[in-house]
Design a protein around this motif. Structure first.
Motif, PDB file in Angstrom:
ATOM      1  N   ILE A   1      48.154  24.366  63.682  1.00 28.31           N
ATOM      2  CA  ILE A   1      49.263  23.564  63.166  1.00 28.31           C
ATOM      3  C   ILE A   1      50.154  23.192  64.343  1.00 28.31           C
ATOM      4  CG2 ILE A   1      51.216  23.471  61.570  1.00 28.31           C
ATOM      5  CD1 ILE A   1      49.905  25.764  60.018  1.00 28.31           C
ATOM      6  N   GLU A   2      50.366  21.899  64.536  1.00 29.90           N
ATOM      7  CA  GLU A   2      51.224  21.448  65.629  1.00 29.90           C
ATOM      8  C   GLU A   2      52.529  20.930  65.043  1.00 29.90           C
ATOM      9  OE1 GLU A   2      50.937  19.610  70.012  1.00 29.90           O
ATOM     10  OE2 GLU A   2      49.283  19.196  68.635  1.00 29.90           O
ATOM     11  N   LEU A   3      53.621  21.515  65.511  1.00 23.63           N
ATOM     12  CA  LEU A   3      54.967  21.148  65.048  1.00 23.63           C
ATOM     13  C   LEU A   3      55.683  20.418  66.176  1.00 23.63           C
ATOM     14  CD1 LEU A   3      55.964  24.596  63.476  1.00 23.63           C
ATOM     15  CD2 LEU A   3      54.852  22.663  62.339  1.00 23.63           C
ATOM     16  N   TYR A   4      56.199  19.238  65.874  1.00 22.79           N
ATOM     17  CA  TYR A   4      56.879  18.418  66.879  1.00 22.79           C
ATOM     18  C   TYR A   4      58.390  18.547  66.705  1.00 22.79           C
ATOM     19  CZ  TYR A   4      52.277  16.396  67.583  1.00 22.79           C
ATOM     20  OH  TYR A   4      50.934  16.235  67.839  1.00 22.79           O
ATOM     21  N   TYR A   5      59.085  18.729  67.835  1.00 26.99           N
ATOM     22  CA  TYR A   5      60.535  18.895  67.842  1.00 26.99           C
ATOM     23  C   TYR A   5      61.178  17.845  68.743  1.00 26.99           C
ATOM     24  CZ  TYR A   5      59.636  23.635  66.053  1.00 26.99           C
ATOM     25  OH  TYR A   5      59.216  24.709  65.311  1.00 26.99           O
ATOM     26  N   PRO A   6      62.378  17.370  68.390  1.00 26.65           N
ATOM     27  CA  PRO A   6      63.097  16.476  69.307  1.00 26.65           C
ATOM     28  C   PRO A   6      63.522  17.252  70.545  1.00 26.65           C
ATOM     29  CG  PRO A   6      64.485  17.065  67.437  1.00 26.65           C
ATOM     30  CD  PRO A   6      63.122  17.609  67.133  1.00 26.65           C
ATOM     31  N   ALA A   7      63.404  16.605  71.704  1.00 31.03           N
ATOM     32  CA  ALA A   7      63.706  17.282  72.965  1.00 31.03           C
ATOM     33  C   ALA A   7      65.169  17.145  73.374  1.00 31.03           C
ATOM     34  CB  ALA A   7      62.807  16.742  74.076  1.00 31.03           C
ATOM     35  N   ASP A   8      65.934  16.306  72.679  1.00 35.65           N
ATOM     36  CA  ASP A   8      67.353  16.152  72.999  1.00 35.65           C
ATOM     37  C   ASP A   8      68.085  15.640  71.758  1.00 35.65           C
ATOM     38  OD1 ASP A   8      66.857  13.318  72.910  1.00 35.65           O
ATOM     39  OD2 ASP A   8      66.172  13.427  74.988  1.00 35.65           O
ATOM     40  N   GLU A   9      69.404  15.595  71.847  1.00 38.53           N
ATOM     41  CA  GLU A   9      70.211  15.207  70.690  1.00 38.53           C
ATOM     42  C   GLU A   9      69.965  13.763  70.284  1.00 38.53           C
ATOM     43  OE1 GLU A   9      74.315  16.058  71.249  1.00 38.53           O
ATOM     44  OE2 GLU A   9      74.003  18.229  71.515  1.00 38.53           O
ATOM     45  N   GLU A  10      69.771  12.892  71.268  1.00 43.10           N
ATOM     46  CA  GLU A  10      69.524  11.483  70.952  1.00 43.10           C
ATOM     47  C   GLU A  10      68.239  11.320  70.150  1.00 43.10           C
ATOM     48  OE1 GLU A  10      70.259  12.666  73.905  1.00 43.10           O
ATOM     49  OE2 GLU A  10      72.248  11.813  74.301  1.00 43.10           O
ATOM     50  N   SER A  11      67.220  12.088  70.520  1.00 45.62           N
ATOM     51  CA  SER A  11      65.950  12.019  69.793  1.00 45.62           C
ATOM     52  C   SER A  11      66.091  12.628  68.408  1.00 45.62           C
ATOM     53  CB  SER A  11      64.853  12.743  70.580  1.00 45.62           C
ATOM     54  OG  SER A  11      64.666  12.146  71.848  1.00 45.62           O
ATOM     55  N   ALA A  12      66.884  13.702  68.288  1.00 47.74           N
ATOM     56  CA  ALA A  12      67.106  14.324  66.983  1.00 47.74           C
ATOM     57  C   ALA A  12      67.782  13.341  66.033  1.00 47.74           C
ATOM     58  CB  ALA A  12      67.945  15.586  67.134  1.00 47.74           C
ATOM     59  N   ALA A  13      68.657  12.494  66.592  1.00 43.11           N
ATOM     60  CA  ALA A  13      69.373  11.530  65.754  1.00 43.11           C
ATOM     61  C   ALA A  13      68.416  10.520  65.127  1.00 43.11           C
ATOM     62  CB  ALA A  13      70.432  10.806  66.585  1.00 43.11           C
ATOM     63  N   TYR A  14      67.295  10.267  65.789  1.00 44.28           N
ATOM     64  CA  TYR A  14      66.317   9.327  65.236  1.00 44.28           C
ATOM     65  C   TYR A  14      65.789   9.821  63.894  1.00 44.28           C
ATOM     66  CZ  TYR A  14      62.021   6.644  64.646  1.00 44.28           C
ATOM     67  OH  TYR A  14      61.032   5.842  64.135  1.00 44.28           O
ATOM     68  N   PHE A  15      65.716  11.149  63.734  1.00 42.96           N
ATOM     69  CA  PHE A  15      65.180  11.730  62.505  1.00 42.96           C
ATOM     70  C   PHE A  15      66.281  12.078  61.508  1.00 42.96           C
ATOM     71  CE2 PHE A  15      62.105  12.606  65.843  1.00 42.96           C
ATOM     72  CZ  PHE A  15      60.929  12.180  65.264  1.00 42.96           C
ATOM     73  N   GLY A  16      67.448  11.429  61.658  1.00 48.58           N
ATOM     74  CA  GLY A  16      68.540  11.651  60.727  1.00 48.58           C
ATOM     75  C   GLY A  16      68.225  11.094  59.354  1.00 48.58           C
TER      76      GLY A  16
ATOM     77  N   ALA B   1      68.691   8.397  57.789  1.00 42.17           N
ATOM     78  CA  ALA B   1      68.162   7.038  57.655  1.00 42.17           C
ATOM     79  C   ALA B   1      66.679   6.968  57.951  1.00 42.17           C
ATOM     80  CB  ALA B   1      68.920   6.100  58.602  1.00 42.17           C
ATOM     81  N   HIS B   2      66.181   7.974  58.666  1.00 40.71           N
ATOM     82  CA  HIS B   2      64.781   7.954  59.057  1.00 40.71           C
ATOM     83  C   HIS B   2      63.953   9.005  58.325  1.00 40.71           C
ATOM     84  CE1 HIS B   2      65.155   5.062  62.381  1.00 40.71           C
ATOM     85  NE2 HIS B   2      66.364   5.583  62.539  1.00 40.71           N
ATOM     86  N   ARG B   3      64.553   9.685  57.365  1.00 46.16           N
ATOM     87  CA  ARG B   3      63.800  10.685  56.614  1.00 46.16           C
ATOM     88  C   ARG B   3      62.721  10.013  55.780  1.00 46.16           C
ATOM     89  NH1 ARG B   3      66.193  15.787  56.428  1.00 46.16           N
ATOM     90  NH2 ARG B   3      68.344  15.823  57.179  1.00 46.16           N
ATOM     91  N   ALA B   4      61.584  10.690  55.673  1.00 46.06           N
ATOM     92  CA  ALA B   4      60.503  10.155  54.835  1.00 46.06           C
ATOM     93  C   ALA B   4      60.914  10.255  53.375  1.00 46.06           C
ATOM     94  CB  ALA B   4      59.227  10.952  55.075  1.00 46.06           C
ATOM     95  N   PRO B   5      60.440   9.357  52.526  1.00 48.02           N
ATOM     96  CA  PRO B   5      60.779   9.409  51.101  1.00 48.02           C
ATOM     97  C   PRO B   5      60.257  10.679  50.447  1.00 48.02           C
ATOM     98  CG  PRO B   5      58.984   7.877  51.502  1.00 48.02           C
ATOM     99  CD  PRO B   5      59.503   8.258  52.837  1.00 48.02           C
ATOM    100  N   GLU B   6      60.987  11.136  49.429  1.00 50.50           N
ATOM    101  CA  GLU B   6      60.575  12.338  48.711  1.00 50.50           C
ATOM    102  C   GLU B   6      59.225  12.102  48.032  1.00 50.50           C
ATOM    103  OE1 GLU B   6      61.828  15.347  48.609  1.00 50.50           O
ATOM    104  OE2 GLU B   6      63.355  14.763  50.062  1.00 50.50           O
TER     105      GLU B   6
END
Length: 286
Positions: free
Chosen positions: A256-271, A273-278
């Motif tokens: 299982i490969e888990l991907y993490y944002p490497a910085d705060e700017e990248s983490a903001a991309y997954f806020g 507005a960018h969450r996948a639909p339920e």
């Protein structure tokens, strides 16, 4: 001399003993372990290891598995050792959807779901994706349909120009990392399909002749994958999770490969507005 079907048993037995001895010696050489070191770790005499390898002693099934364990032989190959010694295979291989693997399957899916909103995938020894979480779906939007026909291969998805390759800013780094990981797999255990994948997408040449990764040494804690998404650069690193004590070949070969944002700017991309639909169930791309 007892016979069966008009043929003596002894030559057949001798052939089996030689075969399993040759295979065990092959794995010992592959691991770079001496007969003495193997004997000490397995709790047997060096003479016994020698007798088994030269075909002068027929090991029991338990002895075959003991030596294989200390040589870190994959479960799939342990079955082949048992067959070579004249014993039945010990490890089953069932698809992840099998009822017997329900608890393990649920564990995989729990890990994938818990990692949202960040992407996560589970893949087999050939890097074919068997499960993915909802956060992965947006990344498939621009991928050529032929790459999304099962089995979806993670290496091909990442490096093929029809896949993620045009989005990867540091493609040389990513290819170098894939090459190292697949190379270690092939060094640990031979596999024709994996070798073909290596030759297709990872064999050194062209732009990859540059020595090492393009990121300066010491500038990163880990080498990230940098994607150009929505007009911004998203930097991500990953971790790998495997089953600790599998007794099934399928589970032994799943990661299982888990991907993490490497910085705060990248983490903001997954806020938000960018969450996948339920969705009630995780996607199954296997």
């Amino acid at each position: 001399m007892p016979c069966h079907g008009g043929r003596p048993r002894r030559p057949v037995r001798s052939a089996l003993v030689r075969k399993v001895g040759e295979l065990l010696r092959h794995w010992r050489h592959r691991r770079g372990v001496s007969q003495l070191d193997l004997a000490l770790s397995a709790g047997v005499s060096p003479r016994h290891v020698s007798l088994v390898e030269t075909g002068r002693s027929h090991p029991s099934a338990d002895m075959v598995l003991r030596l294989a364990e200390h040589l870190d032989v994959p479960l799939r190959e342990r079955n082949r050792l048992l067959l070579a010694a004249g014993f039945a295979p010990r490890y089953a291989e069932r698809p992840l959807g099998h009822d017997a693997l329900a608890a393990a399957r649920e564990a995989v899916e729990r890990v994938l779901r818990a990692h949202e909103p960040y992407p996560a995938v589970a893949f087999d020894r050939h890097w074919d994706i068997v499960r993915a979480n909802r956060a992965v779906e947006p990344f498939f939007a621009g991928v050529a349909p032929e790459l999304l026909r099962p089995p979806v291969n993670l290496v091909r998805l990442g490096l093929d120009p029809r896949g993620f390759a045009p989005l990867v800013v540091n493609l040389v780094d990513v290819r170098t990392l894939f090459r190292a990981r697949v190379g270690r797999q092939l060094a640990a255990a031979p596999d024709a399909r994996l070798a073909a994948l290596y030759e297709e997408l990872l064999a050194p040449g062209g732009e990859d002749e540059a020595e090492g990764a393009s990121i300066a040494a010491g500038s990163e804690v880990v080498i990230p994958m940098i994607l150009r998404l929505g007009g911004r650069e998203v930097r991500m690193f990953s971790t790998i999770t495997t089953f600790g004590t599998p007794m099934d070949i399928t589970l032994d070969e799943i990661a299982i490969e888990l991907y993490y944002p490497a910085d705060e700017e990248s983490a903001a991309y997954f806020g938000p507005a960018h969450r996948a639909p339920e969705r009630s169930d995780p996607p199954n791309v296997g």
